[in-house]
Design a protein around this motif. Structure first.
Motif, PDB file in Angstrom:
ATOM      1  N   ILE A 117       0.827  -1.204   0.000  1.00 42.43           N
ATOM      2  CA  ILE A 117       0.000   0.000   0.000  1.00 42.43           C
ATOM      3  C   ILE A 117       0.863   1.256   0.000  1.00 42.43           C
ATOM      4  CG2 ILE A 117      -1.689   1.334   1.335  1.00 42.43           C
ATOM      5  CD1 ILE A 117      -2.897  -1.048  -0.039  1.00 42.43           C
ATOM      6  N   SER A 118       1.917   1.250   0.802  1.00 42.48           N
ATOM      7  CA  SER A 118       2.785   2.421   0.925  1.00 42.48           C
ATOM      8  C   SER A 118       4.238   1.968   0.992  1.00 42.48           C
ATOM      9  CB  SER A 118       2.414   3.228   2.182  1.00 42.48           C
ATOM     10  OG  SER A 118       3.244   4.364   2.324  1.00 42.48           O
ATOM     11  N   PRO A 119       4.843   1.679  -0.158  1.00 43.02           N
ATOM     12  CA  PRO A 119       6.240   1.199  -0.160  1.00 43.02           C
ATOM     13  C   PRO A 119       7.188   2.256   0.380  1.00 43.02           C
ATOM     14  CG  PRO A 119       5.509   1.708  -2.391  1.00 43.02           C
ATOM     15  CD  PRO A 119       4.298   1.796  -1.512  1.00 43.02           C
ATOM     16  N   PRO A 120       8.311   1.838   0.975  1.00 42.74           N
ATOM     17  CA  PRO A 120       9.292   2.802   1.485  1.00 42.74           C
ATOM     18  C   PRO A 120       9.764   3.741   0.377  1.00 42.74           C
ATOM     19  CG  PRO A 120       9.810   0.585   2.255  1.00 42.74           C
ATOM     20  CD  PRO A 120       8.722   0.444   1.241  1.00 42.74           C
ATOM     21  N   THR A 121       9.970   5.003   0.719  1.00 44.31           N
ATOM     22  CA  THR A 121      10.447   5.974  -0.260  1.00 44.31           C
ATOM     23  C   THR A 121      11.919   5.727  -0.574  1.00 44.31           C
ATOM     24  OG1 THR A 121      11.101   7.558   1.441  1.00 44.31           O
ATOM     25  CG2 THR A 121       8.826   7.677   0.639  1.00 44.31           C
ATOM     26  N   ALA A 122      12.373   6.353  -1.666  1.00 41.05           N
ATOM     27  CA  ALA A 122      13.789   6.221  -2.040  1.00 41.05           C
ATOM     28  C   ALA A 122      14.689   6.752  -0.925  1.00 41.05           C
ATOM     29  CB  ALA A 122      14.053   6.985  -3.339  1.00 41.05           C
ATOM     30  N   GLU A 123      14.234   7.835  -0.258  1.00 40.81           N
ATOM     31  CA  GLU A 123      15.023   8.416   0.823  1.00 40.81           C
ATOM     32  C   GLU A 123      15.113   7.469   2.010  1.00 40.81           C
ATOM     33  OE1 GLU A 123      12.400   9.937  -0.552  1.00 40.81           O
ATOM     34  OE2 GLU A 123      13.370  11.456  -1.809  1.00 40.81           O
ATOM     35  N   GLU A 124      13.994   6.811   2.361  1.00 41.88           N
ATOM     36  CA  GLU A 124      14.009   5.849   3.457  1.00 41.88           C
ATOM     37  C   GLU A 124      14.883   4.650   3.124  1.00 41.88           C
ATOM     38  OE1 GLU A 124       9.595   6.638   5.437  1.00 41.88           O
ATOM     39  OE2 GLU A 124       9.826   5.209   3.794  1.00 41.88           O
ATOM     40  N   HIS A 125      14.820   4.215   1.864  1.00 42.29           N
ATOM     41  CA  HIS A 125      15.664   3.096   1.446  1.00 42.29           C
ATOM     42  C   HIS A 125      17.141   3.466   1.543  1.00 42.29           C
ATOM     43  CE1 HIS A 125      16.876  -0.490  -0.741  1.00 42.29           C
ATOM     44  NE2 HIS A 125      17.594   0.275  -1.561  1.00 42.29           N
ATOM     45  N   LEU A 126      17.470   4.702   1.162  1.00 42.12           N
ATOM     46  CA  LEU A 126      18.862   5.148   1.207  1.00 42.12           C
ATOM     47  C   LEU A 126      19.368   5.270   2.635  1.00 42.12           C
ATOM     48  CD1 LEU A 126      21.446   6.370  -0.040  1.00 42.12           C
ATOM     49  CD2 LEU A 126      20.279   8.590  -0.042  1.00 42.12           C
ATOM     50  N   SER A 127      18.532   5.755   3.539  1.00 45.57           N
ATOM     51  CA  SER A 127      18.980   6.026   4.908  1.00 45.57           C
ATOM     52  C   SER A 127      19.236   4.751   5.712  1.00 45.57           C
ATOM     53  CB  SER A 127      17.936   6.878   5.648  1.00 45.57           C
ATOM     54  OG  SER A 127      16.730   6.145   5.827  1.00 45.57           O
ATOM     55  N   ARG A 128      18.760   3.622   5.216  1.00 45.72           N
ATOM     56  CA  ARG A 128      18.887   2.354   5.954  1.00 45.72           C
ATOM     57  C   ARG A 128      20.056   1.526   5.415  1.00 45.72           C
ATOM     58  NH1 ARG A 128      13.796  -1.538   5.769  1.00 45.72           N
ATOM     59  NH2 ARG A 128      12.878   0.390   6.569  1.00 45.72           N
ATOM     60  N   PRO A 129      21.015   1.139   6.252  1.00 51.72           N
ATOM     61  CA  PRO A 129      22.104   0.272   5.776  1.00 51.72           C
ATOM     62  C   PRO A 129      21.556  -1.056   5.277  1.00 51.72           C
ATOM     63  CG  PRO A 129      22.613   1.190   7.937  1.00 51.72           C
ATOM     64  CD  PRO A 129      21.174   1.494   7.671  1.00 51.72           C
ATOM     65  N   ILE A 130      22.081  -1.513   4.146  1.00 52.32           N
ATOM     66  CA  ILE A 130      21.657  -2.790   3.573  1.00 52.32           C
ATOM     67  C   ILE A 130      22.617  -3.911   3.962  1.00 52.32           C
ATOM     68  CG2 ILE A 130      21.259  -4.043   1.413  1.00 52.32           C
ATOM     69  CD1 ILE A 130      20.413  -1.432   0.140  1.00 52.32           C
ATOM     70  N   TYR A 131      23.902  -3.587   4.013  1.00 50.83           N
ATOM     71  CA  TYR A 131      24.930  -4.617   4.191  1.00 50.83           C
ATOM     72  C   TYR A 131      25.478  -4.687   5.620  1.00 50.83           C
ATOM     73  CZ  TYR A 131      24.798  -4.000  -0.862  1.00 50.83           C
ATOM     74  OH  TYR A 131      24.375  -3.903  -2.157  1.00 50.83           O
TER      75      TYR A 131
END
Length: 527
Positions: free
Chosen positions: A313-327
């Motif tokens: 319904i409300s996927p994370p924004t590009a900014e939220e995706h960037l702010s979160r470490p993936i690795y």
């Protein structure tokens, strides 16, 4: 009557001032360390629920809890599944305020306001100032409720109150919408319930209408959340949608049970409350608690598939995706030899942000610059914290030297990110004409080359990047002079372009430092 109105308004003012103070001071306490502790404390669903109830009781605001949880979800400290348990049970904790409103605590309230106020006034503890200020604000909330009780006490026997009570007895549905409307105005179900309990000490509502007014708070919360979150995206909107759905479900269940008991005479909620609680105020508080228990029960029952549905319904924004470490993760700290390679992947994401800044200027979407910058700052801080924690692990001298090298690289990337942002903001404020467009294309070419070089670590790519970032002072001086002579309509634009070319030179120099770092790291890694 004027004295009664003045006393009520003063109490209402103290109440809302205290509620705002609780929110503001507890937000100040929600720092990085606090959020990490919360993350560890919610590893088990039962602990998450208990923590949610405690948070709701302390903050008396699900908005504050949602604010803290949104930040934790965005930074990867807490998955959405655990966060919704905390939020659901926080609703139960807010019932503390409503129960306190139902009993007489005049002397303890005065002591709380007096002691906490004196501690702040004489600065007896600076370290715990936000916590003491939150206690003072809590005292003001209860002091305001106490004043409102005093204001309504003389009205119990008035003819007006009797007439109003008769109206709600005849139209009990109106009490439901009264509770809903009050919640939409106040934006806090606990505050609205506490005010309703306080006002009803004057006998404004009888049994059934009073309980319907408590049920209306859930629908009021859902409607208010819908309007307040209409411009939100990503995780914040996921939390808002979750609150809306669960509150509507809780209201529907409670309203149906109350109607069945009232119309069919089946002993359910009202009958149980009459046996256990003697006062009307206490029964209203119990009904509010029951509403929030229902909301929590719906939340937990919905937990298995809610996160996936909310993400669609409300996927994370590009900014939220960037702010979160993936690795990066806590587990990665236990493998210091390979951890720098994970850091390199996160730092590569930061370099990609530079291209996003330049693309935003080209597309005339400068409004995206600030959210992207905030996300880059958050990710950069996560990387720096990880590198610091990595240095505290038992590591060999060679690994330590590489980590220190990555820390220097992170400092270069931080400076580069800030300078490219300034460059983009300067050009965005002036528009993209011939010279700015050439500078954007030139810088973007170097940035993309740096991205490819960081991915490949190929010696040929490294030397190309080093050559591209060679001294460009003479070229930029020619560009400044050409712009000054032929195209600038005003002194202000000339100054802005000179500033932009200076930033361009600074960015190229920083990219050269990055290129030299890549060359050195490639040499060390090959040994």
């Amino acid at each position: 009557m004027v004295e009664v109105i003045a006393l009520y308004l003063a109490g209402l003012s103290f109440f809302f001032t205290g509620m705002a103070g609780i929110s503001d001071n507890l937000r100040q306490m929600a720092g990085k360390r606090f959020r990490v502790l919360l993350s560890h404390a919610t590893n088990h669903p039962v602990r998450a629920g208990l923590l949610g109830m405690a948070a709701g009781a302390l903050t008396q605001s699900t908005s504050v809890v949602a604010f803290i949880l949104s930040g934790m979800i965005s930074s990867g400290l807490l998955p959405l599944g655990r966060a919704v348990i905390v939020l659901a049970c926080a609703n139960i904790g807010t019932a503390v305020l409503v129960f306190i409103a139902a009993i007489d605590l005049h002397l303890p309230i005065l002591l709380l306001v007096g002691i906490s106020g004196l501690i702040l006034a004489f600065r007896l503890t600076v370290k715990w100032k936000p916590g003491i200020a939150a206690l003072l604000s809590t005292g003001l909330v209860f002091f305001g409720l106490d004043m409102m009780k005093q204001a309504f006490h003389p009205l119990q026997a008035s003819q007006t109150v009797t007439s109003v009570a008769g109206f709600f007895d005849y139209w009990p549905d109106a009490a439901f919408f009264l509770g809903m409307g009050m919640q939409m105005l106040v934006h806090s179900s606990a505050a609205t319930a506490a005010i309703a309990v306080t006002i009803n000490k004057g006998g404004l509502l009888n049994e059934f209408p009073a309980m319907l007014s408590m049920a209306g708070l859930g629908l009021g919360t859902a409607v208010a959340t819908y309007f307040l979150s209409s411009n939100q995206r990503g995780v914040s909107r996921q939390i808002a949608i979750f609150q809306m759905v669960t509150n509507v479900a809780g209201t529907a269940i409670l309203g149906a049970l109350l109607l069945i008991e009232h119309m069919a005479g089946v002993p359910l909620i009202l009958a149980l409350e009459e046996k256990l609680i003697s006062s009307m105020s206490g029964r209203m508080a119990a009904t509010y608690l029951f509403l929030n228990v229902l909301v929590a029960a719906v939340s937990i029952a919905w937990l298995t598939w809610a996160p996936d549905w909310l993400a669609r319904i409300s996927p994370p924004t590009a900014e939220e995706h960037l702010s979160r470490p993936i690795y990066l993760s806590t587990e990665a700290l236990f493998s210091p030899e390979t951890a720098p390679d994970l850091v390199a992947l996160e730092q590569l994401r930061l370099v990609h942000v530079l291209d996003s800044y330049l693309e935003a200027v080209r597309a005339s979407t400068g409004a995206q610059l600030k959210p992207l910058h905030d996300a880059a700052l958050s990710l950069g801080q996560e990387i720096s914290d990880f590198l610091t924690a990595l240095m505290e692990q038992p590591i060999s001298p060679g690994v330590a030297a590489r980590i220190i090298s990555f820390q220097r690289k992170q400092e270069t990337l931080r400076a580069l990110e800030e300078n490219v942002l300034l460059f983009a903001q300067t050009l965005d404020s002036r528009g993209v004409s011939d010279l700015p467009e050439r500078m954007i294309e030139a810088l973007d070419t170097i940035v993309l080359t740096a991205v490819d070089t960081l991915k490949s670590y190929d010696q040929a790519d490294i030397e190309v990047l080093v050559t591209m970032t060679d001294d460009r002072g003479t070229v930029m001086e020619k560009l400044r002079g050409r712009y000054h002579l032929g195209t600038a309509p005003s002194a202000g634009e000339v100054a802005a372009m000179h500033y932009a070319t200076t930033l361009f030179e600074r960015n190229v120099w920083l990219l050269r430092q990055l290129a030299l770092w890549i060359r050195e790291d490639a040499r060390v890694s090959a040994v």
